[in-house]
Design a protein around this motif. Structure first.
Motif, PDB file in Angstrom:
ATOM      1  N   LEU A  45       0.875  -1.173   0.000  1.00  8.85           N
ATOM      2  CA  LEU A  45       0.000   0.000   0.000  1.00  8.85           C
ATOM      3  C   LEU A  45       0.914   1.224   0.000  1.00  8.85           C
ATOM      4  CD1 LEU A  45      -2.687  -1.032   2.635  1.00  8.85           C
ATOM      5  CD2 LEU A  45      -3.005  -0.806   0.161  1.00  8.85           C
ATOM      6  N   CYS A  46       0.580   2.194  -0.800  1.00  7.93           N
ATOM      7  CA  CYS A  46       1.456   3.350  -0.955  1.00  7.93           C
ATOM      8  C   CYS A  46       1.512   4.180   0.331  1.00  7.93           C
ATOM      9  CB  CYS A  46       0.966   4.213  -2.109  1.00  7.93           C
ATOM     10  SG  CYS A  46       1.948   5.698  -2.322  1.00  7.93           S
ATOM     11  N   PRO A  47       2.719   4.492   0.806  1.00  2.00           N
ATOM     12  CA  PRO A  47       2.814   5.316   2.015  1.00  2.00           C
ATOM     13  C   PRO A  47       2.589   6.792   1.727  1.00  2.00           C
ATOM     14  CG  PRO A  47       4.999   4.790   1.206  1.00  2.00           C
ATOM     15  CD  PRO A  47       4.033   4.079   0.292  1.00  2.00           C
ATOM     16  N   PHE A  48       2.480   7.157   0.461  1.00  2.00           N
ATOM     17  CA  PHE A  48       2.372   8.580   0.133  1.00  2.00           C
ATOM     18  C   PHE A  48       0.953   9.019  -0.221  1.00  2.00           C
ATOM     19  CE2 PHE A  48       6.747   7.267  -1.096  1.00  2.00           C
ATOM     20  CZ  PHE A  48       7.385   7.880  -0.021  1.00  2.00           C
ATOM     21  N   HIS A  49       0.045   8.075  -0.350  1.00  2.05           N
ATOM     22  CA  HIS A  49      -1.352   8.464  -0.476  1.00  2.05           C
ATOM     23  C   HIS A  49      -2.222   7.370   0.128  1.00  2.05           C
ATOM     24  CE1 HIS A  49      -1.712   5.750  -3.991  1.00  2.05           C
ATOM     25  NE2 HIS A  49      -3.007   5.951  -3.935  1.00  2.05           N
ATOM     26  N   GLN A  50      -3.492   7.717   0.389  1.00  2.54           N
ATOM     27  CA  GLN A  50      -4.419   6.767   0.998  1.00  2.54           C
ATOM     28  C   GLN A  50      -4.935   5.820  -0.078  1.00  2.54           C
ATOM     29  OE1 GLN A  50      -5.790   6.498   4.119  1.00  2.54           O
ATOM     30  NE2 GLN A  50      -4.491   8.079   5.020  1.00  2.54           N
ATOM     31  N   HIS A  66       7.764   2.988  -7.709  1.00  4.52           N
ATOM     32  CA  HIS A  66       6.822   3.858  -8.394  1.00  4.52           C
ATOM     33  C   HIS A  66       5.416   3.532  -7.926  1.00  4.52           C
ATOM     34  CE1 HIS A  66       5.521   6.647 -11.448  1.00  4.52           C
ATOM     35  NE2 HIS A  66       4.518   5.819 -11.711  1.00  4.52           N
ATOM     36  N   CYS A  67       4.621   4.584  -7.693  1.00  3.94           N
ATOM     37  CA  CYS A  67       3.230   4.371  -7.308  1.00  3.94           C
ATOM     38  C   CYS A  67       2.345   4.734  -8.491  1.00  3.94           C
ATOM     39  CB  CYS A  67       2.852   5.213  -6.105  1.00  3.94           C
ATOM     40  SG  CYS A  67       1.076   5.150  -5.790  1.00  3.94           S
ATOM     41  N   PHE A  68       1.535   3.759  -8.937  1.00 11.07           N
ATOM     42  CA  PHE A  68       0.659   4.020 -10.073  1.00 11.07           C
ATOM     43  C   PHE A  68      -0.599   4.775  -9.648  1.00 11.07           C
ATOM     44  CE2 PHE A  68       3.489   0.777 -11.615  1.00 11.07           C
ATOM     45  CZ  PHE A  68       3.774   1.258 -12.875  1.00 11.07           C
ATOM     46  N   GLY A  69      -0.747   4.957  -8.328  1.00  9.26           N
ATOM     47  CA  GLY A  69      -1.884   5.728  -7.844  1.00  9.26           C
ATOM     48  C   GLY A  69      -1.593   7.219  -7.829  1.00  9.26           C
ATOM     49  N   CYS A  70      -0.504   7.595  -7.133  1.00 12.08           N
ATOM     50  CA  CYS A  70      -0.262   9.033  -6.961  1.00 12.08           C
ATOM     51  C   CYS A  70       0.935   9.522  -7.768  1.00 12.08           C
ATOM     52  CB  CYS A  70      -0.064   9.361  -5.487  1.00 12.08           C
ATOM     53  SG  CYS A  70       1.417   8.647  -4.763  1.00 12.08           S
ATOM     54  N   GLY A  71       1.655   8.606  -8.416  1.00 13.63           N
ATOM     55  CA  GLY A  71       2.766   9.046  -9.256  1.00 13.63           C
ATOM     56  C   GLY A  71       4.074   9.223  -8.520  1.00 13.63           C
TER      57      GLY A  71
HETATM   58 ZN   LIG Z   1       0.875   6.577  -4.014  1.00 10.06          ZN
END
Ligand SMILES: [Zn+2]
Length: 620
Positions: A45-50, A66-71
């Motif tokens: 789970l990305c630590p930089f967005h929910q 790389h996070c495909f959710g928040c970039g």
């Molecule tokens: Zn993210």
């Protein structure tokens, strides 16, 4: 990028590469939270967005995330920087220490050298001073009354140790003579602000039984010492609280501005609370160090205290890196209300959601959390009112709404603050609320607002808001970036072209230029990480996304095709320009000849492109 600029030394790129090679990104990130294997990569789970389903990918082969959710994305350095909220040199040093590499930092000009030296010495002095004050408090007889005071305030020895609290003795030269014995020279001590020269104006009247002041004397005397740390936990200054309240003497005294310490740039407690801040996405702001320590020890950890009573613009900007919401928890007295109001500008400028906890009369967060406990306090925080509701009440309480004059005056004052709200939705809401409470038509209130905006717009800082979304360059450039990063033959092909000349004429090709001019090796993860360390966060996000993308097949044809498309576009555009210019009236015969030559040459170049290119968007 400002993070890099603020540090006067640079770590050589060989060392950066070495550090990257020795720190496996899967291990590093895995030491913060657990990663699950997903094919060739790892997921979390990305630590930089929910998020509810993992879109945060770590690639062991590329050594990037790389996070495909928040970039969010980048190298192992970027991860540590963003997760720990530290600058590049600190992240690099941390990773170096982790694997036992010594970072020899290369310096710039002599001036930078000196600055670095001063800073280094001051940091050492502050660290040792903090320890000396602390030992006075913890184990020396001299600290007895301070120990009793803290005990009364509910500060245990454990807490004192945790925050490295200290005591500055009630003597003129106790610290100074200790420091000189540690071979700090008089000038360094004065620069640190811990010692004052005699001619500085604060020679207090309360002479103690000790000898007369020396040429210099200790700034902090008979005070409980709170070390103030920067956000990586290095001591950069002190705040001293008077042990015995005395009339005419400031209760709290801070270090003066020094090369290390800028009061308006520091938030007390941040080095300990930053993880909790990020997790809560909300900061409880209290006035004093003791308030903060009590809340923290009670288990309420998302707290900070500005040094002084109101928030500065730069403190607000620092805090914005961690949270979107601020809960002001100032004393219930008039000074507290003033501090809340004065903090507001800086907070609104940075688009915070601001709420206010109203404390019962005569209480502060310290006394309250002790008396009521954590849960009660948390309930108060949960019930914190929107700042504007609180503040409209405060203003209107002192306004006679039957008097037109008083009403207009209140409306003007409120409009001044409302005009600083950037967010259009919030602004509309506040306008409705305020005008309803005042009993004026929203349109009338808005007209007051318009005046304010015009008056203040010229003074609004030109700082552009930080953008987190970086637009990807156009498709053809993106494809070439991907290939130049990851495919050796494609990279060599491009580097053999006149790439500088061509890309100079292509908008958003800067990132491709950076990739081509670097010495990175596509198959070497450490060299990729070292390259990424030279990029801005936005560029690094792009690069990390390209590193995770699927490679096109038949890379040789692909790279040639796209490159030709771009070059052809550039030549065509130049040709058009030349053709337009030759039509201009008043050209000299020489100019005409030149342009004719150019046109022929460009037409020939265009003709030389062997295959016609379809699909490439090269229109200007
Ligand atoms: Zn993210």
């Amino acid at each position: 990028m400002d993070k890099l600029a603020s540090f006067p030394v640079a770590i050589p790129s060989e060392t950066i590469e070495q550090i990257a090679a020795a720190n496996d990104i899967v291990e590093v990130i895995g030491s913060y939270f657990s990663l699950k294997r997903a094919g060739a990569n790892f997921k979390a789970l990305c630590p930089f967005h929910q998020e509810k389903t993992p879109s945060f990918i770590v690639s062991p082969s590329r050594q990037t995330f790389h996070c495909f959710g928040c970039g969010a994305g980048g190298s192992v350095f970027r991860f540590v920087m963003e997760y720990e909220h530290v600058d590049f040199p600190s992240a690099a040093r941390k990773l170096a220490t982790r694997v036992g590499i010594t970072t020899v930092e290369k310096r710039g000009a002599a001036d930078e050298d000196r600055q670095y030296e001063t800073r280094r010495k001051l940091l050492k002095l502050h660290a040792e001073a903090a320890q000396w004050f602390h030992e006075n408090l913890i184990k020396r007889e001299i600290g007895e009354s301070a120990r009793r005071y803290l005990k009364r305030r509910g500060i245990t020895a454990d807490i004192a140790r945790h925050w490295q609290l200290g005591y500055a003795p009630d003597e003129w030269d106790a610290f100074g003579s200790w420091a000189r014995a540690q071979s700090y020279d008089a000038r360094e001590l004065v620069v640190s602000g811990l010692v004052k020269t005699k001619d500085e104006s604060d020679s207090p009247q309360n002479q103690t039984s000790n000898a007369k002041p020396q040429a210099s004397y200790d700034r902090f005397r008979d005070r409980i010492m709170f070390p103030i740390c920067n956000d990586v936990g290095e001591v950069i200054g002190f705040s001293g609280r008077l042990l015995k309240d005395e009339e005419g003497v400031a209760k709290y005294l801070n270090s003066p501005e020094t090369p290390l310490f800028r009061k308006g740039n520091v938030l007390f407690g941040l080095h300990k609370s930053k993880r909790a801040l990020i997790e809560a996405n909300c900061a409880i702001v209290c006035e004093g160090q003791l308030d903060l320590i009590s809340l923290f020890q009670a288990g309420i950890m998302n707290v900070v205290a500005p040094q002084g009573t109101a928030f500065t613009e730069s403190q607000a900007r620092i805090l914005k890196r961690f949270v979107d919401e601020v809960i002001l928890c100032f004393d219930s007295d008039a000074a507290g209300a003033k501090a809340a109001e004065r903090s507001l500008d800086a907070l609104l400028e940075n688009d915070f959601i601001v709420r206010v906890v109203e404390l019962p009369q005569g209480e502060d967060p310290d006394s309250l959390v002790r008396r009521e406990g954590k849960e009660q306090f948390e309930k108060r925080v949960a019930k914190a009112r929107d700042f504007f509701d609180y503040w409209i009440d405060q203003e209107i309480a002192s306004t006679d709404l039957n008097s037109m004059g008083a009403k207009i005056q209140a409306a003007r004052k409120l409009a001044g603050t409302v005009s600083r709200v950037h967010d259009p939705v919030l602004r509309g809401e506040v306008i409705n609320k305020t005008s309803a409470r005042l009993g004026v038509a929203p349109a009338d209130f808005k007209s007051l607002l318009a005046k304010h905006s015009r008056a203040s717009s010229s003074s609004v800082s030109s700082d552009s808001p930080e953008t987190h979304v970086s637009p990807s360059p156009r498709h053809d450039i993106a494809i070439l970036c991907l290939l130049a990063l990851r495919d050796e033959p494609a990279r060599n092909f491009l580097r053999a072209q006149k790439w500088r000349e061509i890309l100079d004429q292509v908008p958003d090709a800067n990132i491709l230029v950076r990739i081509l001019e670097s010495e990175l090796q596509p198959d070497d993860a450490a060299s990729l990480n070292a390259f990424m360390a030279t990029l801005s966060p936005e560029e690094e996000r792009l690069v990390s996304s390209w590193l995770m993308q699927k490679m096109p097949s038949a890379t040789e044809t692909v790279v040639e095709k796209w490159w030709e498309g771009i070059s052809q576009g550039v030549v065509r555009r130049r040709l058009e320009t030349a053709k337009n210019r030759i039509k201009l009236p008043g050209l000299s015969p020489g100019e005409v000849v030149n342009l004719q030559k150019q046109i022929l040459d460009l037409q020939e170049q265009l003709h030389d492109f062997s295959r016609p290119i379809g699909g490439a968007d090269t229109k200007s």
